[in-house]
Design a protein around this motif. Structure first.
Motif, PDB file in Angstrom:
ATOM      1  N   GLU A   1      59.130  67.984  46.665  1.00  0.00           N
ATOM      2  CA  GLU A   1      57.849  68.133  46.853  1.00  0.00           C
ATOM      3  C   GLU A   1      56.988  67.132  46.105  1.00  0.00           C
ATOM      4  OE1 GLU A   1      56.726  72.316  46.527  1.00  0.00           O
ATOM      5  OE2 GLU A   1      57.744  72.686  48.686  1.00  0.00           O
ATOM      6  N   LYS A   2      57.500  67.182  44.836  1.00  0.00           N
ATOM      7  CA  LYS A   2      56.848  66.412  43.734  1.00  0.00           C
ATOM      8  C   LYS A   2      56.852  64.948  43.949  1.00  0.00           C
ATOM      9  CE  LYS A   2      56.327  65.278  38.761  1.00  0.00           C
ATOM     10  NZ  LYS A   2      56.635  65.847  37.420  1.00  0.00           N
ATOM     11  N   GLU A   3      57.990  64.739  44.306  1.00  0.00           N
ATOM     12  CA  GLU A   3      58.706  63.046  44.862  1.00  0.00           C
ATOM     13  C   GLU A   3      57.911  62.916  45.753  1.00  0.00           C
ATOM     14  OE1 GLU A   3      62.514  60.625  45.919  1.00  0.00           O
ATOM     15  OE2 GLU A   3      62.913  62.741  45.156  1.00  0.00           O
ATOM     16  N   ILE A   4      57.636  63.581  46.779  1.00  0.00           N
ATOM     17  CA  ILE A   4      57.037  63.289  48.165  1.00  0.00           C
ATOM     18  C   ILE A   4      55.676  62.976  47.694  1.00  0.00           C
ATOM     19  CG2 ILE A   4      56.306  64.036  50.508  1.00  0.00           C
ATOM     20  CD1 ILE A   4      58.983  65.437  50.564  1.00  0.00           C
TER      21      ILE A   4
ATOM     22  N   VAL B   1      51.849  56.742  45.351  1.00  0.00           N
ATOM     23  CA  VAL B   1      52.250  55.161  45.375  1.00  0.00           C
ATOM     24  C   VAL B   1      51.914  54.567  46.632  1.00  0.00           C
ATOM     25  CG1 VAL B   1      54.069  53.450  45.193  1.00  0.00           C
ATOM     26  CG2 VAL B   1      54.297  55.759  43.920  1.00  0.00           C
ATOM     27  N   LYS B   2      52.102  54.865  47.685  1.00  0.00           N
ATOM     28  CA  LYS B   2      51.754  54.546  49.115  1.00  0.00           C
ATOM     29  C   LYS B   2      50.087  54.195  49.095  1.00  0.00           C
ATOM     30  CE  LYS B   2      55.537  55.793  51.686  1.00  0.00           C
ATOM     31  NZ  LYS B   2      56.087  56.876  52.873  1.00  0.00           N
ATOM     32  N   ASP B   3      49.320  55.248  48.688  1.00  0.00           N
ATOM     33  CA  ASP B   3      47.909  55.025  48.713  1.00  0.00           C
ATOM     34  C   ASP B   3      47.623  53.881  47.724  1.00  0.00           C
ATOM     35  OD1 ASP B   3      48.080  57.223  50.471  1.00  0.00           O
ATOM     36  OD2 ASP B   3      47.241  58.746  49.074  1.00  0.00           O
ATOM     37  N   VAL B   4      48.211  53.854  46.602  1.00  0.00           N
ATOM     38  CA  VAL B   4      47.913  52.643  45.516  1.00  0.00           C
ATOM     39  C   VAL B   4      48.052  51.490  46.233  1.00  0.00           C
ATOM     40  CG1 VAL B   4      48.591  51.739  43.529  1.00  0.00           C
ATOM     41  CG2 VAL B   4      48.352  54.085  43.636  1.00  0.00           C
ATOM     42  N   PHE B   5      49.221  51.205  46.795  1.00  0.00           N
ATOM     43  CA  PHE B   5      49.571  50.027  47.420  1.00  0.00           C
ATOM     44  C   PHE B   5      48.690  49.581  48.595  1.00  0.00           C
ATOM     45  CE2 PHE B   5      53.542  50.360  45.041  1.00  0.00           C
ATOM     46  CZ  PHE B   5      53.699  49.001  44.819  1.00  0.00           C
TER      47      PHE B   5
ATOM     48  N   PHE C   1      60.979  52.847  44.565  1.00  0.00           N
ATOM     49  CA  PHE C   1      60.003  52.619  45.560  1.00  0.00           C
ATOM     50  C   PHE C   1      59.040  51.553  45.400  1.00  0.00           C
ATOM     51  CE2 PHE C   1      56.263  53.334  48.060  1.00  0.00           C
ATOM     52  CZ  PHE C   1      56.574  53.379  49.210  1.00  0.00           C
ATOM     53  N   ILE C   2      58.648  51.592  44.042  1.00  0.00           N
ATOM     54  CA  ILE C   2      57.672  50.828  43.607  1.00  0.00           C
ATOM     55  C   ILE C   2      58.258  49.276  43.459  1.00  0.00           C
ATOM     56  CG2 ILE C   2      56.464  50.120  41.462  1.00  0.00           C
ATOM     57  CD1 ILE C   2      56.014  53.131  40.898  1.00  0.00           C
ATOM     58  N   ARG C   3      59.400  49.340  43.058  1.00  0.00           N
ATOM     59  CA  ARG C   3      60.216  48.163  43.055  1.00  0.00           C
ATOM     60  C   ARG C   3      60.366  47.371  44.275  1.00  0.00           C
ATOM     61  NH1 ARG C   3      64.853  45.898  43.669  1.00  0.00           N
ATOM     62  NH2 ARG C   3      66.027  44.462  42.099  1.00  0.00           N
ATOM     63  N   ASP C   4      60.685  48.231  45.173  1.00  0.00           N
ATOM     64  CA  ASP C   4      60.889  47.647  46.636  1.00  0.00           C
ATOM     65  C   ASP C   4      59.617  47.286  47.355  1.00  0.00           C
ATOM     66  OD1 ASP C   4      63.683  48.281  46.319  1.00  0.00           O
ATOM     67  OD2 ASP C   4      63.401  50.216  47.403  1.00  0.00           O
ATOM     68  N   GLU C   5      58.511  47.762  46.878  1.00  0.00           N
ATOM     69  CA  GLU C   5      57.379  47.580  47.643  1.00  0.00           C
ATOM     70  C   GLU C   5      56.470  46.562  47.091  1.00  0.00           C
ATOM     71  OE1 GLU C   5      56.148  48.806  50.566  1.00  0.00           O
ATOM     72  OE2 GLU C   5      57.837  49.782  50.619  1.00  0.00           O
ATOM     73  N   LEU C   6      56.663  46.054  45.743  1.00  0.00           N
ATOM     74  CA  LEU C   6      55.853  45.447  44.954  1.00  0.00           C
ATOM     75  C   LEU C   6      56.028  43.960  45.561  1.00  0.00           C
ATOM     76  CD1 LEU C   6      53.668  44.479  42.834  1.00  0.00           C
ATOM     77  CD2 LEU C   6      55.615  44.784  41.199  1.00  0.00           C
ATOM     78  N   PRO C   7      57.114  43.386  45.929  1.00  0.00           N
ATOM     79  CA  PRO C   7      57.182  42.051  46.209  1.00  0.00           C
ATOM     80  C   PRO C   7      56.443  41.627  47.430  1.00  0.00           C
ATOM     81  CG  PRO C   7      59.541  42.987  45.641  1.00  0.00           C
ATOM     82  CD  PRO C   7      58.479  44.077  45.657  1.00  0.00           C
ATOM     83  N   LEU C   8      56.240  42.844  48.245  1.00  0.00           N
ATOM     84  CA  LEU C   8      55.604  42.386  49.752  1.00  0.00           C
ATOM     85  C   LEU C   8      54.151  42.366  49.480  1.00  0.00           C
ATOM     86  CD1 LEU C   8      55.249  42.620  52.660  1.00  0.00           C
ATOM     87  CD2 LEU C   8      55.287  45.177  52.699  1.00  0.00           C
TER      88      LEU C   8
END
Length: 611
Positions: free
Chosen positions: A276-279, A285-289, A434-441
């Motif tokens: 639950e904490k991870e979710i 993180v998604k909100d930040v991006f 997840f951050i690592r995967d999303e940041l390049p985009l």
């Protein structure tokens, strides 16, 4: 009516005797019927003659043929008592002789086809007043159904015990004094103790006191209120880690409705809470991006984006005390690009080779995914550079390393540091990946936006503002001059001989001429100064200077250096120069056209004076 040998026809005595006889026969009939109903019979053992008498009722129960029975104990042992019960039967005979009492015992009886029949024998010693008669008299009761029910109950109990043993949830039972009387295999495994270390012990024997106090008080509350109880608490797991558990408990009442104890089952929710904490972290993180994506146009550079992103991400990792972003250059050097949580300037000067840092991995595996490092102090002892701490009194113990690739090349290394060893877990690492995967985009989107913005605002050859964007900047500067009363100087440059260079050496040489000039412009002036290419060989600059003489001195110095340069394009070598003119808002109307025209007039005066 004449009975009982009496000569009197209706003698009172005869009538009474007759009545007594009838009553005795009735009692005997009732007793016999009762024994048949409950499957019970009589037996006796005469100690003087060592003979055994068996009633018809008991013989019927034992399936004993009385005509073949020789009234001996040996016959009973050899033919009636099953071999499983013979040792017990013989032991009880010895005890009866020694103690003049036949204890109540159950014996299995021989039956055809190995059918089960169990008889309970018991008896007492009887002796006459003259002690001439000495015998045991007792009863035999068919208890086969009891044994069958007990066996069935034992089977059910074994089934329930087996079922409890294979259940994955820890289960326990305590008496009303809080003493463990039962626990299943899962409970034993969960606590990491032997069953003998749990049974007949209390929570204070198997748990840390601060946790035992919580469990004990909950037990007292439950036994007071009765019913059921559900609560969440921490439990020391077998590996000494603290786990989150939900306890479900209920009281056990006896036949008098008094509390006999309580039964409990545990449900480990550690992984569930971690998930639950991870979710929740992933949503953050998604909100930040998403927020950064919506506000991309506010960023002037990738560096601005990285700095803003680091601040937002640091707050998501609750155990993080400081964070940095190191940029990796083509030579494998790393320098601080952004940081959070530091008050000193030392961090800004930090540089290190990738191969010399503890994030380096020759196999390249660690540089392809986020990972946790918990042995930083040991790595420092092995000679790796000490990690800079934002707190001079504390050292970094753990860090999450997040390598980020851009176009398949390592571009940045994010580090999220904590002062406590083991403060990060695999859920944090999952979020970091997840951050690592999303940041390049996000980087790609901002790069495209900045590239589009640059094409719309800047000259492709020189990187200076184009005329359209320069006009907006010029208007803004004039507005500031009007509001603040400051002086704005406008300089118009004309690159001498560009057409000649193009005609003699080609447009490639002409482009090299232009780029060499604009490069010197950028190097010679401040970042606040604004430059634009407004024509093929014409350039304009805006300066927040109050002194025309000081600015002219700087421009002349630049021109001298420019004229001394040898510009090379392939085999062609040439030199160049430029003319310039200055106008001032102090001497002219605050109008863009007026100021440009004034600078243009002085530029031509300069050009003509140098021919």
């Amino acid at each position: 009516m004449k009975k009982l040998g009496c000569n009197e026809k209706y003698c009172d005595r005869c009538i009474k005797l007759q009545k007594s006889l009838e009553e005795k026969q009735l009692v005997e009939y009732q007793l016999k019927s009762t024994m048949e109903l409950v499957r019970m019979g009589m037996w006796s053992w005469d100690l003087n003659t060592d003979k055994v008498e068996i009633s018809e009722e008991l013989a019927a129960i034992l399936s004993l043929d009385l005509s073949a029975f020789d009234n001996s104990l040996d016959y009973l042992v050899d033919h009636v008592i099953h071999h499983e019960s013979r040792a017990l039967f013989e032991l009880e005979l010895k005890h009866a002789i020694s103690n003049q009492l036949i204890r109540q015992c159950d014996y299995r009886i021989n039956l055809p086809q190995d059918k089960h029949l169990w008889v309970r024998l018991s008896g007492k010693l009887f002796s006459s007043k003259s002690c001439t008669t000495l015998k045991f008299i007792g009863i035999g009761l068919d208890v086969t159904r009891d044994h069958h029910n007990n066996a069935l109950l034992a089977t059910n109990l074994n089934f329930m015990r087996s079922l409890l043993e294979v259940l994955p949830n820890p289960i326990f039972y305590k008496d009303r004094f809080g003493v463990y009387k039962y626990c299943n295999a899962a409970f034993v495994e969960y606590l990491g103790r032997a069953r003998e270390e749990i049974i007949d012990k209390t929570v204070y024997d198997i748990a840390p006191k601060h946790l035992a106090d919580i469990y004990h008080q909950a037990d007292l509350d439950l036994m007071t209120s009765r019913g059921q109880q559900v609560y969440e608490a921490s439990v020391a797991y077998a590996d000494q880690t603290i786990r989150d558990v939900i306890f479900n408990k209920a009281v056990h009442l006896d036949s008098e409705d008094e509390v006999e104890g309580l039964v409990g089952i545990m449900q480990d929710i550690t992984d569930k809470k971690a998930m639950e904490k991870e979710i929740k972290m992933l949503h953050q993180v998604k909100d930040v991006f998403l927020n950064l994506n919506h506000n991309l146009m506010e960023f002037r550079s990738i560096d601005d984006l990285i700095k803003a992103l680091l601040v937002e991400l640091t707050s998501i990792f609750s155990a993080c005390d400081q964070s940095t972003v190191l940029e990796v250059d083509k030579n494998g050097g790393m320098r601080i690009k952004a940081h959070y949580g530091f008050d000193n300037d030392e961090i800004d000067q930090f540089q290190i080779k990738l191969e010399e840092s503890f994030v380096w991995d020759e196999s390249g595996v660690k540089l392809k995914q986020a990972h946790i490092i918990d042995n930083i102090r040991q790595l420092e002892d092995l000679g790796y550079p000490k990690v800079i701490s934002s707190d001079l009194n504390r050292s970094i113990e753990s860090t999450i390393v997040v390598p980020v690739d851009i176009d398949d090349e390592l571009k940045w290394v994010f580090t999220f540091d904590g002062f406590t060893k083991g403060c990060f877990n695999k859920r944090d690492a999952s979020v970091a990946n997840f951050i690592r995967d999303e940041l390049p985009l996000l980087h790609r989107l901002l790069s495209l936006y900045l590239e589009t913005l640059s094409l719309s605002r800047y000259d492709g050859l020189t990187g200076l503002m184009n005329r359209s964007y320069f006009d907006h900047v010029f208007d803004d500067r004039l507005h500031l001059v009007k509001r603040n009363g400051m002086t704005l100087l406008v300089v118009l440059y004309d690159l001498d001989g560009l057409k000649v260079v193009n005609d003699l050496y080609g447009h490639s040489a002409g482009d090299k001429y232009i780029k060499t000039f604009t490069s010197m412009l950028k190097d010679f002036y401040r970042e606040a100064d604004a430059f634009s290419r407004i024509g093929g060989d014409e350039f304009v600059g805006l300066f927040n200077e109050s002194s025309v003489d000081r600015l002219m001195e700087r421009i002349l110095t630049m021109r001298n250096e420019f004229e001394s340069l040898k510009i090379t394009d392939g085999e062609n070598v040439f030199s160049g120069s430029f003319s310039f003119g200055i106008s001032s808002s102090h001497n002219h109307e605050l109008n863009k056209t007026v100021l440009l025209n004034a600078a243009d007039e002085r530029m031509y005066l300069d050009k003509n004076s140098r021919r």
